[in-house]
Scaffold this motif. Structure first.
Motif, PDB file in Angstrom:
ATOM      1  N   THR A   4      20.943  11.648 -21.676  1.00 25.47           N
ATOM      2  CA  THR A   4      20.726  10.922 -23.073  1.00 25.47           C
ATOM      3  C   THR A   4      21.639  11.484 -24.063  1.00 25.47           C
ATOM      4  O   THR A   4      21.899  12.833 -24.277  1.00 25.47           O
ATOM      5  N   ASN A   5      22.362  10.647 -24.664  1.00 26.50           N
ATOM      6  CA  ASN A   5      23.310  10.716 -25.594  1.00 26.50           C
ATOM      7  C   ASN A   5      23.121  10.016 -27.031  1.00 26.50           C
ATOM      8  O   ASN A   5      23.974   9.303 -27.292  1.00 26.50           O
ATOM      9  N   PRO A   6      22.385  10.590 -27.865  1.00 31.48           N
ATOM     10  CA  PRO A   6      22.321  10.010 -29.366  1.00 31.48           C
ATOM     11  C   PRO A   6      23.723   9.927 -29.826  1.00 31.48           C
ATOM     12  O   PRO A   6      24.279  11.058 -30.004  1.00 31.48           O
ATOM     13  N   ILE A   7      23.808   8.696 -30.388  1.00 32.03           N
ATOM     14  CA  ILE A   7      25.383   8.746 -30.936  1.00 32.03           C
ATOM     15  C   ILE A   7      25.667   9.368 -32.209  1.00 32.03           C
ATOM     16  O   ILE A   7      26.782   9.707 -32.409  1.00 32.03           O
ATOM     17  N   SER A   8      24.640   9.926 -32.813  1.00 39.73           N
ATOM     18  CA  SER A   8      24.765  10.706 -34.036  1.00 39.73           C
ATOM     19  C   SER A   8      24.506  12.115 -33.780  1.00 39.73           C
ATOM     20  O   SER A   8      24.257  12.982 -34.598  1.00 39.73           O
ATOM     21  N   SER A   9      24.380  12.627 -32.475  1.00 40.31           N
ATOM     22  CA  SER A   9      24.392  13.838 -32.140  1.00 40.31           C
ATOM     23  C   SER A   9      25.265  15.010 -32.757  1.00 40.31           C
ATOM     24  O   SER A   9      26.442  14.493 -32.626  1.00 40.31           O
ATOM     25  N   THR A  10      24.846  16.153 -33.082  1.00 38.52           N
ATOM     26  CA  THR A  10      25.699  17.300 -33.656  1.00 38.52           C
ATOM     27  C   THR A  10      26.372  18.002 -32.367  1.00 38.52           C
ATOM     28  O   THR A  10      27.239  18.999 -32.889  1.00 38.52           O
ATOM     29  N   ASN A  11      25.917  17.757 -31.152  1.00 34.35           N
ATOM     30  CA  ASN A  11      26.350  18.585 -30.279  1.00 34.35           C
ATOM     31  C   ASN A  11      27.485  18.116 -29.349  1.00 34.35           C
ATOM     32  O   ASN A  11      28.041  18.509 -28.420  1.00 34.35           O
ATOM     33  N   ALA A  12      28.155  17.122 -30.014  1.00 41.05           N
ATOM     34  CA  ALA A  12      29.361  16.416 -29.367  1.00 41.05           C
ATOM     35  C   ALA A  12      30.549  17.478 -29.373  1.00 41.05           C
ATOM     36  O   ALA A  12      30.638  18.127 -30.190  1.00 41.05           O
ATOM     37  N   LEU A  13      31.312  17.013 -28.243  1.00 47.57           N
ATOM     38  CA  LEU A  13      32.700  17.996 -28.276  1.00 47.57           C
ATOM     39  C   LEU A  13      33.955  17.328 -28.931  1.00 47.57           C
ATOM     40  O   LEU A  13      33.785  16.022 -29.266  1.00 47.57           O
ATOM     41  N   ARG A  14      34.975  17.845 -28.951  1.00 48.22           N
ATOM     42  CA  ARG A  14      36.071  17.254 -29.685  1.00 48.22           C
ATOM     43  C   ARG A  14      37.324  16.943 -28.535  1.00 48.22           C
ATOM     44  O   ARG A  14      38.317  16.343 -29.017  1.00 48.22           O
ATOM     45  N   ARG A  15      37.244  17.652 -27.586  1.00 49.76           N
ATOM     46  CA  ARG A  15      38.174  17.516 -26.429  1.00 49.76           C
ATOM     47  C   ARG A  15      37.558  17.257 -25.149  1.00 49.76           C
ATOM     48  O   ARG A  15      36.370  17.324 -24.831  1.00 49.76           O
ATOM     49  N   PHE A  16      38.434  16.490 -24.149  1.00 46.85           N
ATOM     50  CA  PHE A  16      37.885  16.328 -22.931  1.00 46.85           C
ATOM     51  C   PHE A  16      39.175  16.338 -21.982  1.00 46.85           C
ATOM     52  O   PHE A  16      40.454  16.241 -22.211  1.00 46.85           O
ATOM     53  N   PHE A  17      39.060  16.208 -20.598  1.00 46.32           N
ATOM     54  CA  PHE A  17      39.813  16.217 -19.478  1.00 46.32           C
ATOM     55  C   PHE A  17      39.579  14.999 -18.739  1.00 46.32           C
ATOM     56  O   PHE A  17      38.491  14.843 -18.278  1.00 46.32           O
ATOM     57  N   LEU A  18      40.674  14.616 -17.995  1.00 45.18           N
ATOM     58  CA  LEU A  18      40.505  13.660 -17.016  1.00 45.18           C
ATOM     59  C   LEU A  18      40.377  14.357 -15.537  1.00 45.18           C
ATOM     60  O   LEU A  18      39.526  13.696 -14.503  1.00 45.18           O
ATOM     61  N   VAL A  19      41.357  15.145 -15.330  1.00 43.69           N
ATOM     62  CA  VAL A  19      41.272  15.793 -14.053  1.00 43.69           C
ATOM     63  C   VAL A  19      41.378  17.315 -14.350  1.00 43.69           C
ATOM     64  O   VAL A  19      42.294  17.942 -14.861  1.00 43.69           O
ATOM     65  N   ASP A  20      40.604  18.301 -13.616  1.00 42.78           N
ATOM     66  CA  ASP A  20      40.380  19.563 -13.586  1.00 42.78           C
ATOM     67  C   ASP A  20      40.676  20.044 -12.185  1.00 42.78           C
ATOM     68  O   ASP A  20      39.942  19.937 -11.088  1.00 42.78           O
ATOM     69  N   GLY A  21      41.959  20.800 -11.828  1.00 38.47           N
ATOM     70  CA  GLY A  21      42.436  21.364 -10.735  1.00 38.47           C
ATOM     71  C   GLY A  21      42.263  22.809 -10.806  1.00 38.47           C
ATOM     72  O   GLY A  21      42.843  23.589  -9.784  1.00 38.47           O
ATOM     73  N   ILE A  22      42.096  23.651 -11.850  1.00 37.64           N
ATOM     74  CA  ILE A  22      41.974  24.948 -12.059  1.00 37.64           C
ATOM     75  C   ILE A  22      40.690  25.491 -11.818  1.00 37.64           C
ATOM     76  O   ILE A  22      40.611  26.566 -11.131  1.00 37.64           O
ATOM     77  N   SER A  23      39.580  24.971 -12.199  1.00 38.10           N
ATOM     78  CA  SER A  23      38.429  25.620 -11.878  1.00 38.10           C
ATOM     79  C   SER A  23      37.838  25.882 -10.485  1.00 38.10           C
ATOM     80  O   SER A  23      37.221  26.624 -10.135  1.00 38.10           O
ATOM     81  N   GLY A  24      38.534  24.908  -9.527  1.00 36.12           N
ATOM     82  CA  GLY A  24      38.024  25.063  -8.156  1.00 36.12           C
ATOM     83  C   GLY A  24      39.073  26.002  -7.454  1.00 36.12           C
ATOM     84  O   GLY A  24      38.781  26.283  -6.149  1.00 36.12           O
ATOM     85  N   ARG A  25      39.838  26.706  -7.941  1.00 35.47           N
ATOM     86  CA  ARG A  25      40.597  27.860  -7.514  1.00 35.47           C
ATOM     87  C   ARG A  25      40.028  29.388  -7.329  1.00 35.47           C
ATOM     88  O   ARG A  25      39.528  29.552  -8.391  1.00 35.47           O
TER      89      ARG A  25
END
Length: 573
Positions: free
Chosen positions: A16-37
Motif C-alpha cells: 500500500t503506497n499512498p502517493i502523499s506518504s512522507t516515508n518515500a525514498l529519494r534513490r533506488f537501484f535496478l540491480v544489486d549484486g553486492i548484498s548477495g556476497r
C-alpha cells in the motif's frame, strides 16, 4: 518545471503506497549484486536483487494547484538465486485523481432523484386508491406503493448509472494527448458504487416488470354484443334466431393477438446492437486508454476493459436503437402500413361488439364498437354498402355520443355501478369450468350462458342511459389530470366517461408499456455483460428471457381472456 519523484519501495514500506506518504525514498537501484556476497566482497553473489516491477504513478489534479506530489515511483524487487537466470521486468504508468467530487455529486443526484421518485410513487398510489375505491390503507395499498416505488427507484438508479457512464465516456475518451481526467480505479469506491447501483436498478426493474405482468394478467374484460335477434318465418311460423357468436370470437381472438404487440422488434434490436458492438467495433472504445480505434490491428496492445465505459457504450447503443425503432414505428409504420390498436377499434365497429375493460375495481377503458348500421351479421354485399355509406358520410358517426366520432374512453365507475356489476358476474366465477360438454341440460353451462346474457343486457342498457340511478356523463379530462394520470373528481352519483382519442386502453397491453420493457431489456443485457464480459452471450440470454416473458404473457393472458369473455380457449388461436 522539474518535479521531485518520491520512490516507494514495496518491499520495505509495504504494498500500500499512498502517493502523499512522507516515508518515500529519494534513490533506488535496478540491480544489486553486492548484498548477495557472503564473507568477502570478492566472493561471487549467492543471489541478485533485481527491480522487476516499476510503476510510475501520476496524480492528476482537479484544480489549479497540486495538494500532493504529482509523481511517485513504486518499485518491487525480487531475489534471483542464480546469476545465469533471467528476470521479467515490467514498467507501467498509472494515473489517479481525487474522486471525492464525483462521489459527492452522485450522492446529491441520488438524493434528489430518489426523493422525486418517492413523491411520484405516492401520487401513483393515491391514483390507485381512488380508482380502486379503497377507503382505508391496508396491506394491498402498501404492496402497491412498494411496487410503484420499485419502478420509480429503478429509473432513478438507471439514470444515475447511465449519466455516470456517459460522463466518463465523454470526459475521458474526449482527451487527445494530455490527460486531465482519469477513470476511477478498478475496485475503488466509485466503481463499487456503480456496480451496486446497476445491480439495484436491475433488481427493482425486474420487480416492476413482474408487477406489470400481474396487473395485465388479471384485468377484467367483457365483450358487449349489440346485435339484435332476427325474426324469421319458417313454415308460416315467426321464429327468432339468435345472433351469431362468431363476431365475438373474432374480437376476442384479435384482442388475444395484440396482447404482446410491441413498438420495437426484439430480434432486430438484438441483431443491431450486436452488430454495432462486435462488427463495427464500438466495444473497443471501452478500453482504459485514450484510443478510439474501432478496429485495432491484430497483435497490437489492447488495454483492459473499463466496466463503466463498457456499460456506457452498451446501454447507449441499446437505447439509441430502441428509440429509433419507436420513432420509426410511430411516425412511419403506424401511419403508412399498419396500426393494430386502431385496427382493433375498427374491427369492433364492423363486428358490432364493444369492449369493456376494468384494470382497477372502479377504473378501466371502454371501446365503443356499436355499429351505426344496426347490424353487422350481414352479407358481404351489405357490409360493403355500409362501408361506402360511412365513407360518404351518409350515416351517423361511430362515436358513443351522436355528434362525436370518439370511440375509446377512460371509465371511472361509481360504486353503485361496480356493485351491481359484481353482483351479476358473481355466478360466473362460482361456476367451475371443468365441464366441457355442450349440453343444454347441463345446469352449470346454463348458468354461464344466463350470466353472459345478463351482463350483456346490463352493460348495453347502462350505456343506453336506461338506469337513471346509474347514469354516466361524457367529459374531457383536465390537463393536470392527464399529466398526473389521476382523476380529481370522484364519481359519487354518476359514472365518468373521459374522452380518449389516444387509445389509452393499450396500457393494458405491452403496446403502451414499451419504456418498462425497453429499460428491462437494457439492464438485463448490461448486467449479463457485466458478469461475463461477453456481448454475444449477453445477447443470447437476453433473447431467451424476452421470449420467456412474451410466452408467459401470451399464454396466461389467453386463459384470462377466455375466462373473462366466456370464449372457450380452444377458439383463441
Amino acid at each position: 518545471m522539474v518535479w521531485p519523484i518520491p520512490v516507494w519501495n514495496a518491499g520495505l514500506n509495504g504494498i500500500t503506497n499512498p502517493i502523499s506518504s512522507t516515508n518515500a525514498l529519494r534513490r533506488f537501484f535496478l540491480v544489486d549484486g553486492i548484498s548477495g556476497r557472503i564473507g568477502n566482497i570478492s566472493n561471487p553473489p549467492t543471489y541478485i536483487t533485481v527491480a522487476t516491477s516499476l510503476t510510475l504513478s501520476v496524480y492528476v489534479t482537479t484544480g489549479a494547484t497540486w495538494d500532493q506530489p504529482p509523481f511517485q515511483l513504486t518499485i518491487q524487487y525480487q531475489r534471483i538465486p542464480s546469476i545465469s537466470r533471467t528476470a521479467q521486468v515490467s514498467f507501467a504508468v498509472t494515473y489517479s485523481q481525487s474522486q471525492g467530487t464525483y462521489k459527492r455529486d452522485t450522492d446529491i443526484a441520488l438524493a434528489i432523484l430518489g426523493s422525486l421518485a418517492g413523491l411520484y410513487a405516492i401520487l401513483e398510489t393515491s391514483s390507485w386508491i381512488r380508482r380502486s375505491g379503497q377507503q382505508n390503507i391496508g396491506i394491498m395499498v402498501i404492496i402497491k406503493f412498494l411496487a410503484f416505488l420499485s419502478g420509480c427507484l429503478a429509473n432513478t438508479f438507471f439514470l444515475i448509472t447511465l449519466g455516470t457512464a456517459i460522463y466518463w465516456l465523454i470526459a475521458f475518451k474526449g482527451q487527445s494527448s494530455a490527460v486531465h481526467v482519469t477513470l476511477p480505479p478498478a475496485g475503488g469506491q466509485v466503481e463499487t458504487d456503480f456496480i451496486i447501483y446497476l445491480s439495484v436498478a436491475f433488481a427493482l426493474k425486474t420487480l416492476e416488470l413482474i408487477h406489470l405482468l400481474v396487473t395485465q394478467l388479471t384485468v377484467s374484460i367483457f365483450l358487449i354484443d349489440w346485435e339484435k335477434t332476427k325474426e324469421k318465418i319458417i313454415s308460416g311460423l315467426q321464429e327468432k334466431s339468435h345472433a351469431s357468436i362468431w363476431r365475438t370470437i373474432l374480437v376476442a381472438n384479435e384482442w388475444n393477438e395484440i396482447q404482446t404487440v410491441r413498438k420495437i422488434s426484439p430480434m432486430f434490436q438484438l441483431f443491431s446492437v450486436l452488430l454495432l458492438l462486435e462488427v463495427v467495433g464500438l466495444k473497443n472504445i471501452a478500453t482504459k486508454d485514450l484510443s478510439l480505434n474501432l478496429n485495432p490491428p491484430i497483435g497490437t496492445y489492447l488495454a483492459p476493459w473499463s466496466i463503466i465505459l463498457r456499460y456506457g457504450i452498451a446501454a447507449s447503443m441499446w437505447l439509441a436503437v430502441g428509440i429509433l425503432q419507436v420513432l420509426f414505428f410511430i411516425v412511419i409504420y403506424e401511419r403508412f402500413f399498419e396500426d393494430k390498436v386502431r385496427q382493433f377499434t375498427d374491427l369492433c365497429s364492423l363486428s358490432n361488439v364493444s369492449v369493456f375493460i376494468l384494470t382497477h375495481r372502479c377504473y378501466g377503458y371502454y371501446i365503443h364498437g356499436r355499429s351505426v348500421h344496426g347490424q353487422a351479421d350481414v352479407s358481404m354485399e351489405t357490409m360493403l354498402i355500409n362501408l361506402k355509406k360511412e365513407e360518404e358520410n351518409l350515416c351517423p358517426l361511430r362515436g358513443l355520443e351522436p355528434s362525436s366520432d370518439i370511440q375509446t374512453f377512460e371509465v371511472l365507475l361509481s360504486d353503485r355501478v361496480r356493485d351491481q356489476y359484481e353482483k351479476i358476474i358473481e355466478p360466473l366465477y362460482e361456476a367451475p369450468r371443468g365441464h366441457r360438454k355442450m349440453n343444454e341440460n347441463n345446469s352449470l353451462m346454463q348458468q354461464r350462458i344466463k350470466t353472459y346474457h345478463t351482463i350483456n343486457r346490463f352493460l348495453s342498457s347502462f350505456l343506453d342511459h336506461v338506469y337513471r340511478e346509474m347514469d354516466y356523463i361524457v367529459k374531457d379530462k383536465l390537463f393536470l389530470e392527464h399529466i398526473l394520470n389521476m382523476e380529481f373528481q370522484q364519481p359519487v352519483e354518476r359514472t365518468f366517461f373521459f374522452n380518449d382519442d389516444s387509445a389509452r386502453f393499450s396500457r393494458s397491453l405491452f403496446y403502451s408499456n414499451e419504456l418498462v420493457l425497453l429499460l428491462f431489456d437494457t439492464l438485463l443485457f448490461c448486467i449479463i455483460d457485466l458478469g461475463t464480459q461477453n456481448f454475444m452471450l449477453a445477447t443470447i440470454i437476453t433473447y431467451i428471457v424476452q421470449k420467456l416473458v412474451e410466452i408467459l404473457r401470451y399464454h396466461i393472458g389467453r386463459k384470462n381472456v377466455s375466462r373473462q369473455t366466456m370464449v372457450e380457449e380452444n377458439f383463441l388461436i
